[in-house]
Motif scaffolding. Sequence first.
Motif, PDB file in Angstrom:
ATOM      1  N   TYR A   1      10.416  13.569 -15.458  1.00 60.54           N
ATOM      2  CA  TYR A   1      10.552  14.421 -16.636  1.00 60.54           C
ATOM      3  C   TYR A   1      10.691  13.575 -17.897  1.00 60.54           C
ATOM      4  N   LEU A   2      10.252  14.146 -18.999  1.00 55.79           N
ATOM      5  CA  LEU A   2      10.502  13.555 -20.308  1.00 55.79           C
ATOM      6  C   LEU A   2      11.088  14.652 -21.187  1.00 55.79           C
ATOM      7  N   GLN A   3      12.381  14.595 -21.404  1.00 58.94           N
ATOM      8  CA  GLN A   3      13.053  15.535 -22.289  1.00 58.94           C
ATOM      9  C   GLN A   3      12.945  15.014 -23.705  1.00 58.94           C
TER      10      GLN A   3
ATOM     11  N   SER B   1      13.684  10.927 -16.848  1.00 60.08           N
ATOM     12  CA  SER B   1      14.430  11.021 -15.597  1.00 60.08           C
ATOM     13  C   SER B   1      13.453  11.337 -14.470  1.00 60.08           C
TER      14      SER B   1
ATOM     15  N   SER C   1      13.691  15.677 -27.705  1.00 59.62           N
ATOM     16  CA  SER C   1      14.505  16.430 -28.656  1.00 59.62           C
ATOM     17  C   SER C   1      14.284  15.867 -30.055  1.00 59.62           C
TER      18      SER C   1
ATOM     19  N   GLY D   1       3.779  20.873 -19.449  1.00 61.83           N
ATOM     20  CA  GLY D   1       4.958  21.150 -20.264  1.00 61.83           C
ATOM     21  C   GLY D   1       4.749  21.017 -21.758  1.00 61.83           C
TER      22      GLY D   1
ATOM     23  N   PHE E   1      14.430  10.917 -26.933  1.00 61.60           N
ATOM     24  CA  PHE E   1      13.772  11.244 -25.675  1.00 61.60           C
ATOM     25  C   PHE E   1      14.592  10.698 -24.516  1.00 61.60           C
ATOM     26  N   THR E   2      14.552  11.425 -23.382  1.00 61.05           N
ATOM     27  CA  THR E   2      15.217  10.974 -22.167  1.00 61.05           C
ATOM     28  C   THR E   2      14.271  11.135 -20.989  1.00 61.05           C
TER      29      THR E   2
ATOM     30  N   SER F   1       6.695  17.403 -17.693  1.00 59.27           N
ATOM     31  CA  SER F   1       6.800  17.072 -16.273  1.00 59.27           C
ATOM     32  C   SER F   1       5.584  16.287 -15.831  1.00 59.27           C
TER      33      SER F   1
ATOM     34  N   ARG G   1      10.259  19.796 -22.735  1.00 54.05           N
ATOM     35  CA  ARG G   1      10.411  18.968 -21.552  1.00 54.05           C
ATOM     36  C   ARG G   1       9.065  18.867 -20.842  1.00 54.05           C
TER      37      ARG G   1
ATOM     38  N   TRP H   1       5.773   7.202 -19.307  1.00 53.08           N
ATOM     39  CA  TRP H   1       5.091   8.156 -20.170  1.00 53.08           C
ATOM     40  C   TRP H   1       4.436   7.389 -21.307  1.00 53.08           C
TER      41      TRP H   1
ATOM     42  N   SER I   1      12.614  21.033 -29.275  1.00 51.34           N
ATOM     43  CA  SER I   1      12.644  20.285 -28.022  1.00 51.34           C
ATOM     44  C   SER I   1      11.559  20.769 -27.078  1.00 51.34           C
TER      45      SER I   1
END
Length: 123
Positions: A80-82, A71, A84, A8, A68-69, A21, A19, A36, A17
């Motif tokens: 996942y690491l979103q 989930s 932004s 990703g 960062f988020t 994986s 994301r 992460w 942004s």
Amino acid sequence: QVQLVESGGGLVQAGGSLRLSCAASGRTFGTYAVGWFRQAPGTEREFVAAVSWRGGTTSYADSVKGRFTISRDNAQNTVYLQMSSLKPEDTAVYYCNVDPSLQAMRSRKYTYWGQGTQVTVSS
């Protein structure tokens, strides 16, 4: 043993942004916390974020908190690491890893790492 593959990453402008994986194989993936980490050239690998095995507890480095988020989807064996509001200082190779303890991920040293995924943020 859990095998991990990161993906990703890419090139993005500051403020953009991405994301990431972390795909895992292994029946026990759902029982581990997943974190992460990132490593920029000439620096040590550092903790970025972690999520508990059920996904109910998260932890972030101060440098990414609010941007960062993390989930997870245990049915898909993926974390996942979103990311932004990316900044040039977020440029690094990003890696994921697993641990029985979320709290330990901030300081534990790991022997095994995957190939990582490169994130480059241009100014």
